[in-house]
Motif scaffolding. Structure first.
Motif, PDB file in Angstrom:
ATOM      1  N   LEU A 166     -13.522  64.058  34.661  1.00 21.35           N
ATOM      2  CA  LEU A 166     -14.747  64.526  34.005  1.00 21.35           C
ATOM      3  C   LEU A 166     -14.998  63.667  32.774  1.00 21.35           C
ATOM      4  N   PHE A 167     -16.267  63.455  32.464  1.00 20.54           N
ATOM      5  CA  PHE A 167     -16.624  62.833  31.189  1.00 20.54           C
ATOM      6  C   PHE A 167     -17.369  63.875  30.363  1.00 20.54           C
ATOM      7  N   LEU A 168     -16.663  64.450  29.397  1.00 24.47           N
ATOM      8  CA  LEU A 168     -17.220  65.553  28.616  1.00 24.47           C
ATOM      9  C   LEU A 168     -17.584  65.098  27.201  1.00 24.47           C
ATOM     10  N   GLN A 169     -18.167  66.028  26.454  1.00 25.53           N
ATOM     11  CA  GLN A 169     -18.523  65.717  25.069  1.00 25.53           C
ATOM     12  C   GLN A 169     -17.622  66.510  24.122  1.00 25.53           C
ATOM     13  N   GLY A 170     -17.783  66.246  22.838  1.00 24.55           N
ATOM     14  CA  GLY A 170     -17.032  67.019  21.848  1.00 24.55           C
ATOM     15  C   GLY A 170     -15.713  66.377  21.436  1.00 24.55           C
ATOM     16  N   GLY A 171     -15.430  65.193  21.962  1.00 28.46           N
ATOM     17  CA  GLY A 171     -14.232  64.479  21.538  1.00 28.46           C
ATOM     18  C   GLY A 171     -12.946  65.115  22.047  1.00 28.46           C
ATOM     19  N   ALA A 172     -11.855  64.422  21.784  1.00 28.02           N
ATOM     20  CA  ALA A 172     -10.545  64.965  22.154  1.00 28.02           C
ATOM     21  C   ALA A 172     -10.314  66.271  21.399  1.00 28.02           C
ATOM     22  N   SER A 173     -10.908  66.390  20.235  1.00 29.68           N
ATOM     23  CA  SER A 173     -10.722  67.611  19.425  1.00 29.68           C
ATOM     24  C   SER A 173     -11.203  68.859  20.159  1.00 29.68           C
ATOM     25  N   THR A 174     -12.246  68.740  20.968  1.00 29.46           N
ATOM     26  CA  THR A 174     -12.708  69.892  21.750  1.00 29.46           C
ATOM     27  C   THR A 174     -11.714  70.212  22.868  1.00 29.46           C
ATOM     28  N   GLN A 175     -11.012  69.196  23.343  1.00 27.37           N
ATOM     29  CA  GLN A 175      -9.993  69.436  24.375  1.00 27.37           C
ATOM     30  C   GLN A 175      -8.831  70.275  23.844  1.00 27.37           C
ATOM     31  N   PHE A 176      -8.550  70.155  22.539  1.00 31.98           N
ATOM     32  CA  PHE A 176      -7.484  70.998  21.966  1.00 31.98           C
ATOM     33  C   PHE A 176      -7.784  72.461  22.284  1.00 31.98           C
ATOM     34  N   LEU A 177      -9.073  72.790  22.172  1.00 26.04           N
ATOM     35  CA  LEU A 177      -9.545  74.147  22.382  1.00 26.04           C
ATOM     36  C   LEU A 177      -9.683  74.467  23.876  1.00 26.04           C
ATOM     37  N   MET A 178     -10.271  73.540  24.616  1.00 28.00           N
ATOM     38  CA  MET A 178     -10.536  73.793  26.042  1.00 28.00           C
ATOM     39  C   MET A 178      -9.253  73.967  26.848  1.00 28.00           C
ATOM     40  N   VAL A 179      -8.241  73.186  26.509  1.00 29.98           N
ATOM     41  CA  VAL A 179      -6.958  73.298  27.226  1.00 29.98           C
ATOM     42  C   VAL A 179      -6.442  74.726  27.084  1.00 29.98           C
ATOM     43  N   ALA A 180      -6.460  75.229  25.854  1.00 35.36           N
ATOM     44  CA  ALA A 180      -5.951  76.580  25.622  1.00 35.36           C
ATOM     45  C   ALA A 180      -6.824  77.632  26.315  1.00 35.36           C
TER      46      ALA A 180
END
Ligand SMILES: *Cc1c(COP(=O)(O)O)cnc(C)c1O
Length: 354
Positions: free
Chosen positions: A70-84
């Protein structure tokens, strides 16, 4: 004159990628339309998105193995949240190996208990913690492959029975690894792949759908997967430019080819840091990063002279992060070996002057 760009991120991209990307902003493939003024639902852009997603999996050797990109937005910083949000039900284990890792822990703690399996914070993160246990009944284990700020890199990853999640923002596509040991990989584009504005997420689909909470659509990997990474308007320029970089890498011979170049650059850089008495490496030798070399100048009186010399040599972006100080040479995929040679020459010239 083009500078020698050692910036930690956003970072250097291959010149031909910059040229093609800028041409596409004016006129995409002689279509008479700009890349950034066409519908993201047009065939032209859907093809670009699909190519970018396919190239990412191909380069990582993950085609046909149950993974999707996937190519998402919000930077890696949003992934910190999305993973959880997507994977954390009861408890997860995190390795605290640097500032970004600590931030990922902070976000996950919003949802549930987090167990820090190990930390190198006590030594200002100058090493990678090792020899820890990962409880087998946790939801997942999260680690950071390369600690951009401190210049440390994981050389091996723990074998674990639970899903392995990795923030590879600053070393994805830089070295060969068995990427199938990971269940979810994410990386902000702006370190080794493209401009800021998109984040690559590679997911093994069978890890999803196991949490009971409701997930907002934009935060839900399943929603993005079901929409082919086009749930909402994607960052078209960032995706296109990332696609060009992935194509560039494929034409070079893929990760195995660039890895050899990266090894040469790192070897040259670290041998100067080790042999030149004016400089001192920050990271523990066995853990130092091939992407970001962190070092300090032993004699502060030479700072001004050194920095003037760097400027005269056309070297950009060498300042270290404020939490480490000193210098950081980021040697991402697109940085030519010649740029490292120029930097090393300046360092040895300083030695001869001192
Ligand atoms: C830069 C960086 C991030 C943050 O990326 P953003 O895209 O700015 O949110 C996270 N992790 C690592 C390892 C990084 O180097």
């Amino acid at each position: 004159m083009k500078k020698h760009n050692f910036s930690a991120g956003p970072c250097i991209l291959p010149p031909e990628v910059l040229l093609k990307a800028s041409q596409a902003v004016v006129d995409l493939d002689n279509s008479g339309l700009s890349l950034i003024e066409i519908s993201h639902r047009s065939k032209a852009f859907v093809d670009i998105m699909e190519k970018a997603r396919a190239l990412a999996l191909e380069l990582l050797g993950l085609e046909g193995k149950g993974y999707k990109a996937l190519f998402l937005q919000g930077g890696a910083s949003t992934q910190f949240l999305m993973v959880a949000l997507n994977l954390l039900e009861k408890r997860a284990g995190y390795l605290n190996s640097g500032t970004w890792a600590a931030k990922s822990i902070k976000e996950a703690k919003i949802y549930d208990d987090i167990y820090e399996v190990a930390s190198s914070k006590d030594a200002n993160y100058n090493y990678i913690p090792k020899g820890y246990d990962i409880p087998s009944d946790y939801d997942y284990f999260h680690c950071t492959s390369n600690n951009t700020i401190f210049g440390t890199q994981m050389k091996a990853f723990p074998k674990c029975d639970i899903p392995l999640i990795c923030d590879m923002s600053s070393d994805i596509f830089s070295r060969t690894l068995d990427f199938s040991q990971f269940d979810l990989i994410y990386a902000g584009a702006q370190k080794n792949m493209g401009p800021a504005g998109t984040t690559l997420v590679v997911i093994k689909e069978d890890v999803l759908g196991k949490v009971s909470r409701k997930i907002p659509s934009m935060m839900d990997y399943k929603v993005h997967l079901s929409k082919g990474s086009m749930f909402n308007t994607p960052p078209v320029f960032a995706v296109y430019t990332s696609m060009l970089t992935l194509e560039w890498l494929k034409n070079l011979g893929g990760i195995a080819a660039i890895e050899k170049e990266n090894e040469k650059k790192a070897r040259l850089m670290y041998s100067e840091i080790d042999l030149n008495p004016l400089f001192k490496g920050f990271a523990t030798k066995e853990d130092r990063s091939e992407m970001n070399a962190t070092f300090t100048l032993e004699n502060e009186n030479l700072k001004e002279t050194f920095e003037t010399m760097l400027k005269e040599a056309g070297i950009n972006g060498l300042n270290g992060h404020r939490s480490v100080g000193g210098y950081r040479a980021s040697m991402y995929n697109a940085l030519p070996l010649d740029s490292v040679k120029v930097l090393v020459e300046v360092m040895s010239e300083l030695e001869s002057k001192a």
